[in-house]
Design a protein around this motif. Sequence first.
Motif, PDB file in Angstrom:
ATOM      1  N   SER A 128       0.847  -1.197   0.000  1.00 30.44           N
ATOM      2  CA  SER A 128       0.000   0.000   0.000  1.00 30.44           C
ATOM      3  C   SER A 128       0.875   1.237   0.000  1.00 30.44           C
ATOM      4  CB  SER A 128      -0.893   0.012   1.247  1.00 30.44           C
ATOM      5  OG  SER A 128      -1.959  -0.859   1.078  1.00 30.44           O
ATOM      6  N   CYS A 162       3.239   6.952  11.005  1.00 27.79           N
ATOM      7  CA  CYS A 162       2.230   6.391  11.919  1.00 27.79           C
ATOM      8  C   CYS A 162       2.756   5.128  12.585  1.00 27.79           C
ATOM      9  CB  CYS A 162       1.015   5.956  11.119  1.00 27.79           C
ATOM     10  SG  CYS A 162      -0.306   7.093  11.146  1.00 27.79           S
ATOM     11  N   GLN A 163       3.630   4.428  11.862  1.00 26.01           N
ATOM     12  CA  GLN A 163       4.126   3.158  12.395  1.00 26.01           C
ATOM     13  C   GLN A 163       4.845   3.393  13.722  1.00 26.01           C
ATOM     14  OE1 GLN A 163       3.404   0.342  10.815  1.00 26.01           O
ATOM     15  NE2 GLN A 163       4.382  -0.914  12.364  1.00 26.01           N
ATOM     16  N   TYR A 214      -4.471  -4.128   9.722  1.00 30.02           N
ATOM     17  CA  TYR A 214      -3.160  -3.866   9.100  1.00 30.02           C
ATOM     18  C   TYR A 214      -2.081  -4.667   9.834  1.00 30.02           C
ATOM     19  CZ  TYR A 214       1.145  -1.069   8.583  1.00 30.02           C
ATOM     20  OH  TYR A 214       2.436  -0.655   8.408  1.00 30.02           O
ATOM     21  N   THR A 246      -9.302   2.369  12.648  1.00 32.58           N
ATOM     22  CA  THR A 246      -8.982   3.135  11.439  1.00 32.58           C
ATOM     23  C   THR A 246     -10.315   3.434  10.763  1.00 32.58           C
ATOM     24  OG1 THR A 246      -6.978   1.811  11.269  1.00 32.58           O
ATOM     25  CG2 THR A 246      -7.522   3.130   9.348  1.00 32.58           C
ATOM     26  N   ASN A 265      -7.351  -0.299   6.461  1.00 38.21           N
ATOM     27  CA  ASN A 265      -6.415  -1.263   5.884  1.00 38.21           C
ATOM     28  C   ASN A 265      -6.564  -2.556   6.682  1.00 38.21           C
ATOM     29  OD1 ASN A 265      -4.243  -2.689   4.960  1.00 38.21           O
ATOM     30  ND2 ASN A 265      -2.697  -1.170   5.500  1.00 38.21           N
ATOM     31  N   ASN A 283      -6.532   5.890  14.019  1.00 40.40           N
ATOM     32  CA  ASN A 283      -5.500   5.871  12.978  1.00 40.40           C
ATOM     33  C   ASN A 283      -6.107   6.497  11.725  1.00 40.40           C
ATOM     34  OD1 ASN A 283      -3.503   5.330  11.172  1.00 40.40           O
ATOM     35  ND2 ASN A 283      -3.284   3.173  11.708  1.00 40.40           N
ATOM     36  N   TYR A 289      -5.566   7.501   6.194  1.00 37.17           N
ATOM     37  CA  TYR A 289      -6.072   7.485   4.812  1.00 37.17           C
ATOM     38  C   TYR A 289      -7.176   8.495   4.520  1.00 37.17           C
ATOM     39  CZ  TYR A 289      -3.597   3.080   4.063  1.00 37.17           C
ATOM     40  OH  TYR A 289      -2.624   2.119   3.925  1.00 37.17           O
ATOM     41  N   SER A 301      -0.291  11.070   9.077  1.00 35.89           N
ATOM     42  CA  SER A 301       1.002  10.831   8.436  1.00 35.89           C
ATOM     43  C   SER A 301       1.015  11.471   7.053  1.00 35.89           C
ATOM     44  CB  SER A 301       1.189   9.322   8.307  1.00 35.89           C
ATOM     45  OG  SER A 301       2.258   9.023   7.460  1.00 35.89           O
ATOM     46  N   SER A 322       2.709   9.935   4.771  1.00 29.99           N
ATOM     47  CA  SER A 322       3.118   8.808   3.913  1.00 29.99           C
ATOM     48  C   SER A 322       2.198   8.547   2.730  1.00 29.99           C
ATOM     49  CB  SER A 322       3.189   7.521   4.722  1.00 29.99           C
ATOM     50  OG  SER A 322       4.311   7.527   5.528  1.00 29.99           O
TER      51      SER A 322
HETATM   52  C1  LIG Z   1      -3.339   1.518   8.724  1.00 27.05           C
HETATM   53  C2  LIG Z   1      -1.901   1.909   8.621  1.00 27.05           C
HETATM   54  N1  LIG Z   1      -1.283   2.407   9.698  1.00 27.05           N
HETATM   55  C3  LIG Z   1       0.007   2.758   9.659  1.00 27.05           C
HETATM   56  C4  LIG Z   1       0.770   2.602   8.526  1.00 27.05           C
HETATM   57  C5  LIG Z   1       2.206   3.027   8.533  1.00 27.05           C
HETATM   58  O1  LIG Z   1       2.294   4.307   7.981  1.00 27.05           O
HETATM   59  P1  LIG Z   1       3.566   5.254   8.012  1.00 27.05           P
HETATM   60  O2  LIG Z   1       4.214   5.152   6.683  1.00 27.05           O
HETATM   61  O3  LIG Z   1       3.007   6.621   8.273  1.00 27.05           O
HETATM   62  O4  LIG Z   1       4.438   4.797   9.122  1.00 27.05           O
HETATM   63  C6  LIG Z   1       0.175   2.071   7.379  1.00 27.05           C
HETATM   64  C7  LIG Z   1       0.956   1.852   6.162  1.00 27.05           C
HETATM   65  O5  LIG Z   1       0.576   1.170   5.247  1.00 27.05           O
HETATM   66  C8  LIG Z   1      -1.197   1.730   7.422  1.00 27.05           C
HETATM   67  O6  LIG Z   1      -1.822   1.235   6.352  1.00 27.05           O
END
Ligand SMILES: Cc1ncc(COP(=O)(O)O)c(C=O)c1O
Length: 497
Positions: free
Chosen positions: A121, A187-188, A214, A258, A263, A291, A294, A321, A323
């Motif tokens: 993703s 976010c991770q 996720y 989320t 995800n 979270n 998206y 994020s 990202s």
């Molecule tokens: C639901 C969810 N949370 C967190 C993340 C991690 O994101 P980041 O790149 O901001 O660390 C992802 C990445 O795919 C995600 O889908």
Amino acid sequence: MADLSQITFDTDSGVPLYRQLADSIRTFIARGTLQSGQRLPATRELAMQLGLNRATVSAAYNMLEESGVLQGHVGRGSFVANRAAALPETGAAAMDWDSILPPLEFASGSSANIEMNLASSRPAAANFPLAAFRRLTKEVIDSPEAEHILQLGSPHGYTPLRRYLIDQAATEGIARPADDLLMTNGCQQALDLIARLFFSSDSARPVVLESPVYHGLLRVFSRSGASMIPVPVDQDGMDPDALEAAIARGNPRLAVVTPSFQNPMGTTLSLERRKRIVDLAQRSGTVLIENDIYSELRYRGKALPTLKELDPTGNVILLRSYSKVSFPGLRVGWVIGPRPFIARLAESKQISDLHSDQLSQAVLLRFAQSGELARHLQQTRVTGLRRLEAALSACEKYLPKGSSFTRPDGGMCFWIDLPAPLNAENVLARAEKRGVSYLPGTLFSNRPAHRRGLRVSFGGLTPEQITRGIKLIAEAAMEESGMLNASHRLEPAAAIV
Ligand SMILES: Cc1ncc(COP(=O)(O)O)c(C=O)c1O
């Protein structure tokens, strides 16, 4: 007891078997596979396991005892005495990392010959606004601020970006006066810091997670030692009745949700469910982690309020994020929550990595303030809708009868359930042979579940690639079920709307 049953011999080498055995045991000890004090199998037992004469094993043990590598105790057996004595004369031996370290938590999939990667993703690199990025990065590097940016900074993050984001969140009605904001490496890292903060010393109260969820989030909480309660997600997001039951049963400390384009399902929590979940959390004293990675990737339909906006107490913790809306390689995310909570999280972050890279944050601030982010986001929404529509039409056209799939309004992924008795892991092997990959549903739960399910990520490919990828997945599924010859008779699959 050491397992030596895997030792093999070269009968053509001319080296006596007892010597080959002694050399193998010596190597095991030098590499750390066998540890000091560990007992070796009895000579009779090892002789049986290896198909050797007992005298051969005794000769090998005697040889190792004489050189001080093993120590024999009458009536108790032979033990590893001394690693140093087992080392070659140079004193160097490669460590056996697999035996020293804990087992791998996940195996990375094969990436050979994958033309259509529907497994990850991430945004399409081909759409990155590189000219703007280069110009803005140069501006930052050439500015007088550069000296400050390159110096060690605050664990909370780069102050001008923090200020920008918190003002923006306040204008949107998301951040309250009592809130603060911490920058994270995506976010991770925010999820990881939260899991450590809540569960490193006390894992007595569980965490509620979506199911499926996720896999990166699942791993964070698995490693933290927290016990996890899965709550199902359907076409309207997390099921609040199941959440209510989980709260009553498990008295969870946290629930991670989320709400938008979840995800792996791609589905969105309805407004009614959002309100109910906020209310359930509030009444039970469950901390809600939202979270929100998206929500800005909405391609159609009306935006919904965040849980944080709906929460009159302001207790909800919101994660965001850059990202998915810009460059995942820059690793810039943030957490908004009540000040005492953010202070504790910042302390935890400082222990882990002092603070996050300020150059990335300064560049992203320029990217946002210059209007380039809004322009890029607008473009991403246009291309995102095309990708999504291509994916859903391909599902309707190609998936075998009995399949079902979710229909998101945004985000980067959606979910397919193949018809029973298909197993998405088995189908994956066939799909990879055709050059397409996805993630099987079993990855998204820590229990045996979602065997028929799979996640398709459509954010990084062109509509044509997505269409072809789904067609190939459908063919792989039909081949697996032996239905290939009947493909022309298949009816369109039912969608989960
Ligand atoms: C639901 C969810 N949370 C967190 C993340 C991690 O994101 P980041 O790149 O901001 O660390 C992802 C990445 O795919 C995600 O889908």
